[in-house]
Scaffold this motif. Structure first.
Motif, PDB file in Angstrom:
ATOM      1  N   PRO A 200       0.815  -1.232  -0.120  1.00 52.78           N
ATOM      2  CA  PRO A 200      -0.091   0.055   0.026  1.00 52.78           C
ATOM      3  C   PRO A 200       0.704   1.201   0.064  1.00 52.78           C
ATOM      4  O   PRO A 200       1.865   1.290   0.708  1.00 52.78           O
ATOM      5  N   ALA A 201       0.487   2.117  -0.868  1.00 46.79           N
ATOM      6  CA  ALA A 201       1.161   3.250  -0.840  1.00 46.79           C
ATOM      7  C   ALA A 201       1.316   4.303   0.003  1.00 46.79           C
ATOM      8  O   ALA A 201       2.141   5.301   0.381  1.00 46.79           O
ATOM      9  N   GLU A 202       0.355   4.441   1.083  1.00 49.58           N
ATOM     10  CA  GLU A 202      -0.019   5.411   2.073  1.00 49.58           C
ATOM     11  C   GLU A 202       1.485   5.430   2.932  1.00 49.58           C
ATOM     12  O   GLU A 202       1.834   6.442   3.355  1.00 49.58           O
ATOM     13  N   LEU A 203       1.822   4.082   3.198  1.00 50.37           N
ATOM     14  CA  LEU A 203       3.229   4.357   4.075  1.00 50.37           C
ATOM     15  C   LEU A 203       4.279   5.214   3.291  1.00 50.37           C
ATOM     16  O   LEU A 203       4.878   6.050   4.237  1.00 50.37           O
ATOM     17  N   GLU A 204       4.476   5.004   2.101  1.00 52.33           N
ATOM     18  CA  GLU A 204       5.658   5.763   1.582  1.00 52.33           C
ATOM     19  C   GLU A 204       5.063   7.147   1.459  1.00 52.33           C
ATOM     20  O   GLU A 204       5.910   8.199   1.594  1.00 52.33           O
ATOM     21  N   GLU A 205       3.792   7.549   1.183  1.00 52.14           N
ATOM     22  CA  GLU A 205       3.524   8.937   0.922  1.00 52.14           C
ATOM     23  C   GLU A 205       3.492   9.621   2.499  1.00 52.14           C
ATOM     24  O   GLU A 205       4.093  10.714   2.363  1.00 52.14           O
ATOM     25  N   ALA A 206       3.532   8.886   3.441  1.00 55.33           N
ATOM     26  CA  ALA A 206       3.536   9.704   4.712  1.00 55.33           C
ATOM     27  C   ALA A 206       5.065   9.829   4.894  1.00 55.33           C
ATOM     28  O   ALA A 206       5.363  10.988   5.233  1.00 55.33           O
ATOM     29  N   ALA A 207       5.748   9.019   4.501  1.00 53.57           N
ATOM     30  CA  ALA A 207       7.372   9.188   4.853  1.00 53.57           C
ATOM     31  C   ALA A 207       7.894  10.440   3.882  1.00 53.57           C
ATOM     32  O   ALA A 207       8.701  11.187   4.110  1.00 53.57           O
ATOM     33  N   ALA A 208       7.239  10.401   2.447  1.00 55.13           N
ATOM     34  CA  ALA A 208       7.733  11.458   1.613  1.00 55.13           C
ATOM     35  C   ALA A 208       7.293  12.808   1.965  1.00 55.13           C
ATOM     36  O   ALA A 208       7.974  13.882   1.738  1.00 55.13           O
ATOM     37  N   LEU A 209       6.042  12.933   2.677  1.00 53.69           N
ATOM     38  CA  LEU A 209       5.538  14.093   3.285  1.00 53.69           C
ATOM     39  C   LEU A 209       6.493  14.814   4.379  1.00 53.69           C
ATOM     40  O   LEU A 209       6.673  15.859   4.617  1.00 53.69           O
ATOM     41  N   ASP A 210       7.093  13.521   5.312  1.00 51.30           N
ATOM     42  CA  ASP A 210       8.004  14.157   6.246  1.00 51.30           C
ATOM     43  C   ASP A 210       9.428  14.217   5.590  1.00 51.30           C
ATOM     44  O   ASP A 210      10.157  14.615   6.399  1.00 51.30           O
ATOM     45  N   GLY A 211       9.603  14.431   4.555  1.00 52.39           N
ATOM     46  CA  GLY A 211      10.879  14.959   3.650  1.00 52.39           C
ATOM     47  C   GLY A 211      11.777  13.796   3.478  1.00 52.39           C
ATOM     48  O   GLY A 211      12.905  14.001   3.185  1.00 52.39           O
ATOM     49  N   ALA A 212      11.364  12.436   3.459  1.00 50.79           N
ATOM     50  CA  ALA A 212      12.202  11.336   3.413  1.00 50.79           C
ATOM     51  C   ALA A 212      12.613  11.361   1.809  1.00 50.79           C
ATOM     52  O   ALA A 212      11.688  11.538   0.956  1.00 50.79           O
TER      53      ALA A 212
END
Lengths: 311, 291
Positions: A200-212
């Motif tokens: 599921p993409a949500e996990l990565e999207e959250a990390a990307a929003l945090d600037g990862a």
């Protein structure tokens, strides 16, 4: 060797992988696993149970026999039935084995080659699988097709040119010659690509929003998520490296780079009659893989190993 | 998620480490093997281009085609047996609900073990005079053959050891196939008065054909590549009655140093596997049941 010898045909490959990841993906109830089945056992037939026990014994007895043989001295092998009394057991075959060969060297070679190629294979395959599953870049399709195509070609085709290349590089009888061809695994890349495509993409999207950045996301989110796939592919890579025979037979016949299976085969050639010695070598070769498998199979959820259709 | 909008080099960077090794140690060697097969190259001399000469020599190479024949003998015994034992075990385990961690490890011990070690164990057990198998046969009044030293029995022993080693793996595939069959189908058949035998042939087997297809493809591909068990158990003997294709490749490259000719052999091996897989794939519509 390490290369997939199977999964030539697209449908079968899809079949195995989809079913495997289906079972392994988190949150999905493991609908088709053995575990579900165990909860509702049907009345067992006596005949079926007897046959199962016989089959189980047939699997275990050759190993038990080799262990028993390895614990006898060579002379008592000529007497059947063997004596099972503890007083007649001896570890002399193991001691002879250690004296006879540069044994620590050979075990160390095997361990080094196995660990490096397993880790390298899992890491590079997971990375490439992630790259193919999550990024759009020019040539992505061509790269994926190249991986699929190499799965169809048997490893034996590459072995002669590899041998010539290693001679040219001066790598004959070196550990890097044993490791290098094991690093890239088309099968592993395929497995991880399928696995990451279902994440599921949500996990990565959250990390990307945090600037990862993508690397941090891969390392902190995707890789931990892929733990069942890592366990499944890790076992296969471990087995392939530890048990490898054909390629090491070509490239590492000298004791400086020799690994256990080749050493074992040479032992048998030179001392055909000393069966307790040969069986001691077999026990030492077989036990680590069985232990690793017995421990790691707990992490392989349900049918993930099914996607590991190769030997 | 898709990292759309991110720097497109990231994707390449992820693929690169694996792709470099794939290119250097798999793709280029495959191409090189094709090129090599047009050269006469006997180490340590220099190569010389000979066109199709390797392939025309191979067409008349009796030893090579004998090895192909032995491989087919192996297939004729091994494939039906491993299919039957794997399916039988899977059905028993499925019915008993006994597929636990213990049985999984038990039936997978031969699968995960090195062929060299396993073949040596079998070689010791098959020893005509001091082996446990002939001793057990003697207990029931049967005088066992010399196994690996006897024409006919040698291939049978290779087949038997291979079935023993791979049966757990085939069992796993069938177990997954069986568990994918909804139990309603069989129950409905029993309600209609079917016997177990009928339910097996009319319900289970047709619904299992995709798995059977998978097992046949995998075991055929692996059969063409057998080497280690033969190398250890018989070394191709007695009197070259168990030579196989990969053993020919190894002997040609090693003992004779003829790497160009061996490369040609390896391409023929690939083409054989490819052809058999293609035929299977084409034929599957006739017998594989797809829901």
């Amino acid at each position: 060797m390490s290369e997939p010898t199977t999964a030539v045909e697209p449908r079968t490959r899809d079949d195995g992988v989809v079913r495997g990841s289906e079972v392994a993906s988190r949150g999905t109830p493991p609908a088709r696993t053995a575990r579900t089945h165990r909860r509702r056992p049907r009345p067992a037939s006596v005949l079926g149970r007897v046959l199962l026990v016989v089959a189980g014994l047939a699997m275990a007895l050759p190993f038990a026999w080799s262990l028993l043989t390895s614990l006898q001295d060579s002379r008592s092998l000529l007497v059947l039935p063997p004596s099972f009394s503890p007083s007649s057991l001896t570890t002399s075959a193991y001691r002879r084995l250690v004296d006879l060969m540069p044994f620590t060297r050979i075990v160390a070679n095997t361990v080094i080659v196995t660990i490096i190629s397993t880790v390298a294979q899992v890491v590079t395959s997971a990375m490439a699988g992630y790259g193919l599953a999550r990024f759009n870049f020019r040539g992505r399709h061509a790269v994926f097709l190249a991986y699929l195509a190499t799965m169809m070609v048997p490893f034996q085709v590459t072995i002669i040119p590899l041998f010539i290349a290693m001679r040219w590089l001066g790598w004959v009888n070196s550990l890097q010659a044993l490791i290098a061809p094991m690093v890239a695994s088309a099968f592993g890349v395929f497995l991880f690509r399928q696995y990451f495509m279902q994440m599921p993409a949500e996990l990565e999207e959250a990390a990307a929003l945090d600037g990862a950045n993508p690397w941090q996301t891969f390392w902190r989110i995707a890789l931990p998520y892929a733990q069942p796939a890592i366990a499944a592919h890790g076992i296969l890579a471990f087995m392939a490296a530890w048990n490898a025979f054909l390629w090491p037979l070509f490239i590492a016949r000298d004791e400086s780079a020799m690994t256990l299976p080749v050493a074992l085969a040479s032992l048998h050639g030179r001392w055909t009659t000393d069966w307790s010695l040969v069986m001691a070598g077999s026990v030492i070769t077989v036990v680590p893989v069985i232990v690793v498998y017995a421990v790691a199979q707990r992490w392989i959820v349900g049918g993930t190993l099914l996607s590991g259709i190769r030997r | 998620m898709n990292w759309v909008g991110t720097n497109r080099w990231w994707g390449l960077a992820f693929v690169l480490p694996s792709a470099v090794f794939l290119l250097g140690f798999t793709l280029l060697p495959i191409a090189a093997a094709a090129v090599l097969s047009f050269f006469d190259w006997t180490l340590p001399a220099d190569p010389s281009f000979v066109g199709m000469a390797n392939f025309s020599e191979l067409a008349d190479d009796r030893q090579f085609w004998a090895a192909v024949g032995h491989t087919l003998q192996f297939i004729a015994g091994y494939v039906p047996l491993v299919l039957a034992t794997g399916l039988g075990l899977a059905m028993m385990l499925n019915r008993q609900g006994r597929y636990t961690g213990f049985t999984r490890v038990l039936f997978f011990m031969p699968v995960v073990s090195a062929w060299v070690a396993v073949a040596l164990i079998w070689k010791w057990m098959l020893n005509p005079r001091f082996g446990v198998i002939n001793w057990l046969l003697g207990l029931v009044g049967v005088e066992g053959p010399a196994w690996l030293f006897e024409r006919g029995w040698a291939m049978a022993a290779i087949i038997g050891a291979s079935v023993w080693k791979d049966t757990g793996f085939v069992m796993l595939l069938f177990l997954a196939g069986l568990q994918a069959i909804p139990s309603d189908y069989r129950e409905a058949a029993f309600v209609d008065g079917a016997t177990r035998w009928q339910a097996f042939w009319r319900i289970t087997v047709p619904l299992l054909t995709p798995t059977i297809f998978l097992v046949v493809i995998i075991s055929l591909i692996n059969s063409f590549q057998i080497f280690e068990q033969v190398w250890i158990l018989t070394g191709g003997g007695p009197v070259a009655s168990t030579t196989v294709i990969v053993e020919r490749i190894v002997t040609t490259a090693f003992d004779y140093g003829r790497v160009g000719y061996a490369a040609a052999m390896s391409w023929v091996l690939f083409l054989l596997i490819f052809a058999v897989t293609l035929v299977q794939h084409r034929a599957q519509d006739r017998w594989v049941f797809h829901e």
